[in-house]
Structure formats: structure tokens, C-alpha cells
Design a protein around this motif. Sequence first.
Motif, short mmCIF file in Angstrom:
data_model
loop_
_atom_site.label_atom_id
_atom_site.label_comp_id
_atom_site.label_asym_id
_atom_site.label_seq_id
_atom_site.Cartn_x
_atom_site.Cartn_y
_atom_site.Cartn_z
N SER A 1 0.82 -1.21 0.00
CA SER A 1 0.00 0.00 0.00
C SER A 1 0.86 1.26 0.00
O SER A 1 0.55 2.23 -0.70
CB SER A 1 -0.94 0.00 1.21
OG SER A 1 -1.82 -1.11 1.17
N VAL A 2 1.93 1.24 0.78
CA VAL A 2 2.82 2.40 0.82
C VAL A 2 3.41 2.66 -0.56
O VAL A 2 3.41 3.81 -1.05
CB VAL A 2 3.93 2.20 1.87
CG1 VAL A 2 5.02 3.27 1.71
CG2 VAL A 2 3.35 2.27 3.27
N TRP A 3 3.90 1.61 -1.20
CA TRP A 3 4.50 1.80 -2.52
C TRP A 3 3.44 2.22 -3.54
O TRP A 3 3.71 3.04 -4.43
CB TRP A 3 5.21 0.54 -2.98
CG TRP A 3 6.65 0.50 -2.58
CD1 TRP A 3 7.27 -0.42 -1.78
CD2 TRP A 3 7.66 1.43 -2.98
NE1 TRP A 3 8.60 -0.12 -1.64
CE2 TRP A 3 8.87 1.01 -2.37
CE3 TRP A 3 7.67 2.56 -3.78
CZ2 TRP A 3 10.07 1.70 -2.55
CZ3 TRP A 3 8.87 3.26 -3.95
CH2 TRP A 3 10.05 2.83 -3.35
N ALA A 4 2.24 1.67 -3.43
CA ALA A 4 1.17 2.05 -4.35
C ALA A 4 0.86 3.54 -4.22
O ALA A 4 0.75 4.26 -5.23
CB ALA A 4 -0.08 1.22 -4.10
N VAL A 5 0.74 4.02 -2.99
CA VAL A 5 0.44 5.44 -2.76
C VAL A 5 1.57 6.32 -3.26
O VAL A 5 1.35 7.34 -3.93
CB VAL A 5 0.16 5.69 -1.27
CG1 VAL A 5 0.08 7.18 -0.98
CG2 VAL A 5 -1.14 5.01 -0.85
N VAL A 6 2.80 5.95 -2.92
CA VAL A 6 3.96 6.75 -3.33
C VAL A 6 4.06 6.83 -4.85
O VAL A 6 4.27 7.92 -5.42
CB VAL A 6 5.26 6.16 -2.73
CG1 VAL A 6 6.49 6.81 -3.36
CG2 VAL A 6 5.28 6.36 -1.22
#
Length: 266
Positions: free
Chosen positions: A240-245
Amino acid sequence: MGSARLYAAVAAGGFRRYATYRVATAAGVFTNTVFGLILVYTYLALWDERPHLGGYDQAQAVTFVWLGQALYATLAIQGGGFEIELMERIRTGEIAIDLYRPADLQLWWLANDMGRALFQLIGRGVIPFVFGVLCFPTALPGEVGTWLAFSVTLVPAMVVSFAIRFLVALSGFWLMDGQGALQVLMVTGIFCSGMTLPLNAFPGGLGEVVRALPWAAQLQMPADVLMGEADPLPVLAFQSVWAVVLLAAGRLLQSVATRRVVIQGG
């Protein structure tokens, strides 16, 4: 609600579009199965020499191979999704038409790619995976909860895959020819996702680096969830963090690129 229906229709259109390529899908199933066999026997020989390489036993290594073949086209590991079309539209200037649509450019292509990914999972991924499970010893879970957790991890894996390729496609606003960027996408995808070798087997600092990169969210982490090597919640958090970033980076780059659309040659 109207926007939700619009993007749902775009996703459905992406699914139907790829569903029409029946011969290409059959050829893809055959290709993935053949490459799966080649990789399986290579892995079996490697794991004979190096038992428990990367913390996997042979059955887990075999499972990783067939899962990779199932997700190869789903996640467009080496590219081959919407990014080629988008780069061409940027090159020809047709992107200006897209920008006039009453829809967000990034969300439009995301919805389209999610439809494509779903079809590729069903149409091209299931058969090689089932073939591998039936013909080789694998390490598949017996708990429904584990399968559900694995299924959930596929959604952010698809989003991360899209976000990486969207950034590459947007490079077409500055590059006269996007083939170089697509080649880099191909090499990084095949190496950093674990398609060549599970990222757990990479030594030392190199292993730590590749496992921290967004490509690890595509294949390596869902595979570890499926085989009980990782807890779903930390994996989902990482994805999720990488998707948002990456989506935010794509949004920013899109904003910069579309302030002034310049068609090549004028």
C-alpha cells in the motif's frame, strides 16, 4: 457514483478487449507453461545443490515458479500493457484528446489496466498454475484464509505494477523515442520482481535492496503470503505504501507534463 460507473465501464472494456485475442491468449498459456517447465527443472537442479536456498524447500521453489508464470502477464512483469499505447498517443499528440475527456487520465488508464490484469489472470494465468500443481509437488496452503489473504495482496500488486508503468509511459513527454525506457522497464521487471530468482535468494546487501524496492510487492510478497512465509498485514502495508507513493509520483509527473502538451515536430 457516476465516476465510479465510468471507471467500472472502462475496466470492463479493458477486460473485453483482451478477451477478444483468443489465439494470443492460447499462445500465451502455452508459452508460460513451457517456460514454467524450463524454470522448474532449473530450480530443482539448483535446489539439489543448494537445499533451502532463500529459506525455500524444493516444493516452495516449484510453487514460486508456477505462481510467477500465472502472474507474468497479469502484472505485465516485462511490460506489454497499456504503457505502449499511452506512449504512442503521447508521441502522436493524440494525448491532447485524452486530456479533454471528462475523466482523469491516470484513473482512466488504471481502470483499463485493472480490467486487462483480471483477464490475464483468469485467461492466461490459471491453466499454467493448475498444470504445475498437478504435475509437480508444491507447497500450497490448505486454509481458506491464506488463499483469501493471498488474493487480497494481488490487488495492490496490480496497482503497483500499473503505477510503475504509468511513470515509464509519461517519460514519453520528454523522450523522442520511448523504446529505451521500455527496455529498462523490461530488464528491471524481470530482475527485481523475482521472475529470474526469488528475491529471498539474493545475497547480502543486494537482497536487502531488491526486497525494499516496489517490484518486490508484485510477485515475491504475494508468493510468501501464499506459502506461509510472511504475514499478510505487513505485506499489505508494504504494498500500500508503494502504491500510494508511486501513484502520487505519477500524479505529480502528469501535472508537470500536461501543463504544456507539445507534439513532436511542432
